[in-house]
Scaffold this active site. Structure first.
Site, mmCIF file in Angstrom:
data_model
loop_
_atom_site.group_PDB
_atom_site.id
_atom_site.type_symbol
_atom_site.label_atom_id
_atom_site.label_comp_id
_atom_site.label_asym_id
_atom_site.label_seq_id
_atom_site.Cartn_x
_atom_site.Cartn_y
_atom_site.Cartn_z
ATOM 1 C CB ALA A 59 -1.083 0.070 1.394
ATOM 2 C CE LYS A 60 3.665 6.816 -4.104
ATOM 3 N NZ LYS A 60 4.702 6.762 -2.996
ATOM 4 C CB ALA A 61 0.240 3.334 3.538
ATOM 5 C CE1 TYR A 98 6.705 7.127 0.748
ATOM 6 C CE2 TYR A 98 5.140 6.371 0.663
ATOM 7 C CZ TYR A 98 5.703 6.031 0.177
ATOM 8 O OH TYR A 98 5.850 5.506 -1.122
#
Ligand code: PPE
Length: 313
Positions: free
Chosen positions: A156-158, A162
């Site tokens: 997931a580019k959650a 980051y």
């Protein structure tokens, strides 16, 4: 950053200065949301967004992983993505899609706040510097480990993921390097703070497999296909960082970073310590593709203006 005219927010185009959220926006406090980064290039026959459907599919998959239900359909977001580029009259830009939990209730367990979506665009040059794109960057292994797959949804580019990347990036920058190389909990190479990693050894190109704790990068996927079409052997397998030290070439891929050569890892020269020939070949072919100069890969381009082949002046 040059301010664009308009931002797409929850189905409407709003002025840049009005594209704001409330301070109690849930995602601002807890990082629970998803995003995408996509580029639109000034192609020879009009502006086109590179692999828009793949980016949006990953956005919807990221939301699915997080159990976030998105309020707009996939098709609507395809149209909105083209609309926001047109509304700003841009020929090339970076698109940032974001889906986040808005304000309403606070607390981790709230289920009633609305999920909101936005698309902002801006002009973004070479992510790791124009010189880095040409001559190669310096990479340093981070003291921060990529979070293990059992605790962190790497697919997931959650947004919250980051924190891990930014800790690594800031550490690398403060130590005088351009980018951080991250290892997984077993010590194998995973990816850089915002890019996937590749090495070249003879005619073979190797990158960690999707089953590693890496983002399944769309540039990564494109480069694998492109490299195979160019006749290279591409392997997806895990390797320790010393395999990078003795590689002929190393490079990074990402929407923002595109195909960036790496000339040094942990103070060791890679190859001759300059951007390698295989990397530069792939980089140049990649730019031809995104700029619409290679008809074989037109399937990856979504033209922003309705007429096939882009806007005719
Ligand atoms: N790994 C990570 C952790 C990552 O964030 C990116 C994209 C990639 C790999 C490459 O994925 P793809 O863009 O699909 O090829 N990183 C975004 C970060 C930019 C930013 O600083 O913001 C990007 O390249 O858009």
């Amino acid at each position: 950053m040059e301010k664009a005219k308009k931002v797409w927010m929850d189905g409407r185009l709003v002025n840049w200065k009005d594209a704001n959220v409330h301070i109690l926006t849930h995602t601002l406090h807890y990082g629970f949301g998803v995003f995408e980064g996509t580029r639109c290039y000034k192609c020879v026959d009009g502006p086109a967004i590179f692999r828009l459907e793949d980016h949006l599919r990953r956005l919807y998959n990221s939301a699915h992983i997080l159990t976030l239900e998105l309020p707009f359909s996939f098709e609507r977001m395809i149209e909105a993505s083209k609309e926001i580029v047109r509304a700003n009259n841009y020929q090339e830009c970076y698109l940032r899609h974001i889906a986040y939990i808005g304000d309403g209730e606070m607390g981790l367990g709230t289920m009633t706040n609305p999920t909101r979506m936005a698309i902002a665009v801006w002009k973004w040059g070479a992510y790791l510097g124009a010189d880095g794109l040409k001559r190669g960057i310096r990479l340093k292994t981070s003291s921060y480990t990529r979070l293990p797959v059992q605790s962190f949804p790497a697919k997931a580019k959650a947004i919250g993921n980051y924190v891990n990347s930014i800790l690594a990036k800031r550490e690398a920058l403060k130590a005088g390097y351009d980018e951080a190389l991250m290892l997984d909990t077993a010590g194998y190479v995973s990816e850089a703070s915002g890019e996937n990693v590749f090495l070249v050894s003879g005619n073979t190109i190797i990158t960690p497999p999707e089953s590693s704790s890496i983002l399944n990068g769309i540039t990564r996927k494109s480069v694998i296909e492109l490299a195979r079409d160019l006749g290279y052997r591409v392997k997806e397998e895990i390797f320790p960082r010393d395999t990078l030290y003795i590689a002929d070439e190393v490079f990074l891929t990402g929407t923002a970073a595109e195909v960036t050569p790496v000339r040094e890892v942990d103070n060791r020269k890679i190859g001759k310590g300059i951007a390698g020939p295989v990397t530069l070949e792939i980089q140049s072919e990649f730019f031809n593709i995104v700029l619409g100069k290679n008809p074989e890969y037109k399937k990856w381009l979504t033209y922003v203006y309705p007429k096939k082949g882009g806007r005719k002046k």
